[in-house]
Design an enzyme around this catalytic site. Structure first.
Site, PDB file in Angstrom:
ATOM      1  N   LYS A 157     -34.690 -25.034  33.904  1.00 49.27           N
ATOM      2  CA  LYS A 157     -35.545 -25.911  32.908  1.00 49.27           C
ATOM      3  C   LYS A 157     -35.149 -26.882  31.922  1.00 49.27           C
ATOM      4  O   LYS A 157     -33.850 -26.485  31.644  1.00 49.27           O
ATOM      5  CB  LYS A 157     -36.434 -24.804  32.379  1.00 49.27           C
ATOM      6  CG  LYS A 157     -35.453 -23.836  31.243  1.00 49.27           C
ATOM      7  CD  LYS A 157     -36.395 -23.110  30.590  1.00 49.27           C
ATOM      8  CE  LYS A 157     -35.635 -22.416  29.551  1.00 49.27           C
ATOM      9  NZ  LYS A 157     -36.378 -21.526  28.339  1.00 49.27           N
ATOM     10  N   LYS A 175     -33.222 -27.348  25.292  1.00 49.07           N
ATOM     11  CA  LYS A 175     -32.432 -28.278  24.337  1.00 49.07           C
ATOM     12  C   LYS A 175     -30.958 -27.518  24.338  1.00 49.07           C
ATOM     13  O   LYS A 175     -30.003 -28.266  24.297  1.00 49.07           O
ATOM     14  CB  LYS A 175     -32.865 -28.023  22.963  1.00 49.07           C
ATOM     15  CG  LYS A 175     -32.843 -29.129  22.049  1.00 49.07           C
ATOM     16  CD  LYS A 175     -33.183 -28.978  20.724  1.00 49.07           C
ATOM     17  CE  LYS A 175     -32.036 -29.780  19.995  1.00 49.07           C
ATOM     18  NZ  LYS A 175     -32.049 -29.273  18.572  1.00 49.07           N
ATOM     19  N   LYS A 181     -28.743 -15.024  26.085  1.00 46.11           N
ATOM     20  CA  LYS A 181     -28.174 -15.103  24.695  1.00 46.11           C
ATOM     21  C   LYS A 181     -26.751 -14.768  24.786  1.00 46.11           C
ATOM     22  O   LYS A 181     -25.908 -15.200  24.187  1.00 46.11           O
ATOM     23  CB  LYS A 181     -28.850 -14.646  23.746  1.00 46.11           C
ATOM     24  CG  LYS A 181     -30.365 -15.557  23.424  1.00 46.11           C
ATOM     25  CD  LYS A 181     -30.117 -16.877  22.842  1.00 46.11           C
ATOM     26  CE  LYS A 181     -31.395 -17.682  22.944  1.00 46.11           C
ATOM     27  NZ  LYS A 181     -31.353 -19.133  22.733  1.00 46.11           N
TER      28      LYS A 181
END
Ligand code: TYM
Length: 332
Positions: free
Chosen positions: A194, A197, A111
């Site tokens: 992976k 979104k 993040k």
């Protein structure tokens, strides 16, 4: 009966990664286990959704859970923010989570890279909130995709640390679980790891998406210029398409394309057309059901209400016991 807990963040529509990483196990487990499945709307606040988006996204995931076959009569199906005990337990568990270990978590580091302008404290303590979701219902199993493995490890750590601190065996160790036997990682279409979104729209196949859009995304998926001689190893993008096929196509189809690749006669256009057809065959009935259920306000409201009642009963009991263990006593 063994307890099962799992959740999904409401960040828009669910995608194939969510389905095969998590929801498929939920469906397999709901009749056999004591299941608590929820929508992690408190977690989603780390990305600062508008109030309108937050509500719409929670509703979307709830309708999708129901459309995929989660049955509110079999499992507790609820919204995280409907469970007040979560906030309080989050405060308590934060006291024995160490900043250093939270900073070292893979998802936190990821993040920092992906949203450097919004590295809030909620992101840092995200694993604590997730541990609370799981420990509050004394879960034995947590059906999740492979990407959540580290969070489960931290959950065990926080639970054990609480036990050691208060010299109790109150929390048990939950296990990451997949009903198919192995934790799943569904790849995306752009060969960047992976399906997720946050890695962009071209990477992700949503369950509630039109035929044309899905077909186009698959036809544009990253491959390579084709094997030049028999026996060549598959490149990452090509392997990803085979991994997706393993989820939705028949064994015969997979064997056919595997043979064509190993003989260096494969045409990726054919592979993609077949994959697109098989994904659409899988998605169409669910998509239809999503559209029916999305129009049924009363069913959605009723599902959320009975789910909250079941989950609150379990969470309130834990909260009361934890307060006693910690030593909070009333003077009046
Ligand atoms: P989230 O919302 O990112 O994803 C929800 C579930 O979908 C799985 N998943 C995948 N599995 C395989 N391949 C993929 N490409 C893929 N993408 C997503 C995830 O592994 C997950 O199971 N922190 C959690 C939500 C959460 C939670 C919990 C889960 C909050 N509290 C308690 C379990 C228990 C998350 O962000 O998942």
């Amino acid at each position: 009966m063994k307890r099962v807990v799992s959740g999904i963040r409401p960040t828009g529509k669910l995608h194939l990664g969510n389905y095969f990483g998590a929801v498929q196990s939920f469906l397999n487990m709901q009749s056999e286990y004591d299941c608590y499945f929820f929508i992690a709307d408190i977690h989603s606040l780390t990305t600062h959704p508008t109030p309108e988006d937050l509500h719409a996204n929670v509703r979307t995931v709830l309708a999708e859970y129901l459309a995929m076959g989660l049955d509110p009569a079999k499992c507790a199906l609820f919204i995280q923010s409907d469970i007040p005990a979560i906030y309080e337990l989050y405060t308590y568990l934060n006291m024995n989570a160490y900043v250093g270990e939270l900073q070292r978590s893979t998802s936190f580091k990821e993040k920092i890279r992906s949203q450097p302008d919004n590295v809030n404290a909620g992101l840092l303590t995200y694993p604590v909130l997730m541990a609370v979701d799981i420990l509050v219902h004394h879960a034995d199993y947590v059906p999740v995709g492979k990407d959540q493995q580290q969070h489960l490890e931290m959950t065990r750590q926080f639970g054990n640390r609480f036990n050691n601190l208060y010299k109790t065996e109150y929390f048990k160790e939950p296990e990451a679980f997949s009903s198919t036997g192995k934790l799943v990682k569904v790849p995306g279409l752009t060969a960047q790891g992976k399906m997720s979104k946050s890695s962009g729209d071209a990477d992700t196949i949503f369950i509630d998406e039109d035929d044309k859009v899905i077909h186009k995304k698959i036809m544009r998926a990253v491959t390579d210029s084709g094997p030049e001689k028999p026996g060549e190893k598959k490149s990452e993008g090509v392997q990803n398409l085979f991994d997706l096929m393993a989820l939705v196509s028949s064994e015969d189809v997979i064997a056919h394309f595997d043979k064509a690749h190993s003989e260096a006669t494969i045409r990726y256009g054919d592979l993609k057309k077949q994959l697109s057809e098989d994904i659409l065959t899988f998605i169409r009935p669910i998509r239809e059901r999503i559209r029916e259920i999305s129009a049924d306000n009363a069913y959605i409201a009723q599902a959320a209400k009975i789910g909250a009642e079941k989950a609150n009963a379990s969470a309130e009991k834990t909260l009361k016991e934890v307060r006693e263990i910690i030593g909070f006593k009333k003077f009046y």
